[in-house]
Write an enzyme that holds these catalytic residues in place. Structure first.
Site, PDB file in Angstrom:
ATOM      1  N   SER A 121       5.521  -7.084 -23.376  1.00 42.15           N
ATOM      2  CA  SER A 121       6.925  -6.809 -23.643  1.00 42.15           C
ATOM      3  C   SER A 121       7.830  -7.862 -22.997  1.00 42.15           C
ATOM      4  O   SER A 121       7.834  -9.003 -23.420  1.00 42.15           O
ATOM      5  CB  SER A 121       7.263  -5.386 -23.195  1.00 42.15           C
ATOM      6  OG  SER A 121       8.538  -4.998 -23.623  1.00 42.15           O
ATOM      7  N   ALA A 122       8.579  -7.509 -21.960  1.00 43.70           N
ATOM      8  CA  ALA A 122       9.446  -8.491 -21.296  1.00 43.70           C
ATOM      9  C   ALA A 122       8.640  -9.664 -20.765  1.00 43.70           C
ATOM     10  O   ALA A 122       9.078 -10.812 -20.813  1.00 43.70           O
ATOM     11  CB  ALA A 122      10.218  -7.829 -20.160  1.00 43.70           C
TER      12      ALA A 122
END
Length: 236
Positions: free
Chosen positions: A126-127
């Site tokens: 994700s991030a």
């Protein structure tokens, strides 16, 4: 942009898929990829209300069945030295703006970039995947903090859009779709954007980018119709 042939990256859309525990669906592949038993975890994108310690422990619990020891970068007096001495690095999800701002403020972005350029295995979810691209301009997160700029690690010749969602024809929601938002991005920006669907990931080794998992990825390029990319090698 030419891919550094030393890069070894796993760029994962999500840490958790429906019906599965945290990292359970991907942890065996992470272990096969990193080929070491000690991992440095970067928890700086921590979800709201979760401490660095708790987030790191969650990752440690998920990987412990594979005999992998996880240490949080926040545990070290000198985080830069910890990056330099790490055998493998994993960066978790949360808020991409917060992750980038923290790396910038601690002077770690360039250190991380250099280490990955030397070939240390890197896993992002994700991030943690967002920051492998050119900028974080196509994150799905709200700008809860303001980084110095949006420039990311620039390891890949495109931006990442993790958790990519296709429009639901049955939905009554009339707001912007993910594709609409990416088209808005391309009104002002040139770089391609790769939308990675849940349960899929990129494997970067020996100068090649491979799409892994059972789902296609969606490639957006300014002024062109989106392209569906099947699992396998991705050429730019």
């Amino acid at each position: 942009m030419e891919i550094n042939n030393k890069l070894r990256l796993m760029v994962i859309s999500t840490s958790t898929v429906y019906g599965s525990d945290f990292l359970a669906y991907i942890r065996d592949r992470i272990a096969d990829f990193i080929q070491v038993k000690d991992v440095l975890f970067i928890p700086y994108a921590r979800p709201s209300g979760v401490s660095y310690e708790d987030y790191t422990q969650r990752v440690a619990d998920a990987l412990s069945p594979l005999g992998i020891k996880v240490s949080g970068i926040h545990e070290f007096e000198n985080p830069g030295k910890a990056l330099i001495e790490a055998s493998a690095i994993l960066t978790g999800g949360g808020n991409t703006f917060l992750l980038l701002k923290t790396l910038q403020e601690q002077g770690l972005l360039s250190v991380l970039q250099a280490r990955l350029g030397d070939g240390i295995p890197y896993v992002g979810t994700s991030a943690g995947s967002n920051i492998t691209g050119l900028t974080i301009g196509t994150t799905n997160d709200m700008p809860i903090v303001l980084p110095i700029d949006f420039d990311a690690l620039g390891l890949l010749p495109f931006n990442i859009n993790p958790h990519y969602l296709d429009p639901d024809p049955q939905s009554t929601h009339k707001g912007e779709t993910r594709e609409t938002r990416i088209n808005e991005f391309h009104f002002y920006n040139e770089q391609p954007v790769l939308g990675i669907r849940e349960g899929s990931w990129l494997l970067v080794e020996e100068g090649e980018i491979q799409l892994k998992g059972n789902l296609q990825a969606r490639l957006f390029q300014k002024g062109k119709a989106p392209i569906e990319l099947s699992p396998g090698k991705i050429d730019f």
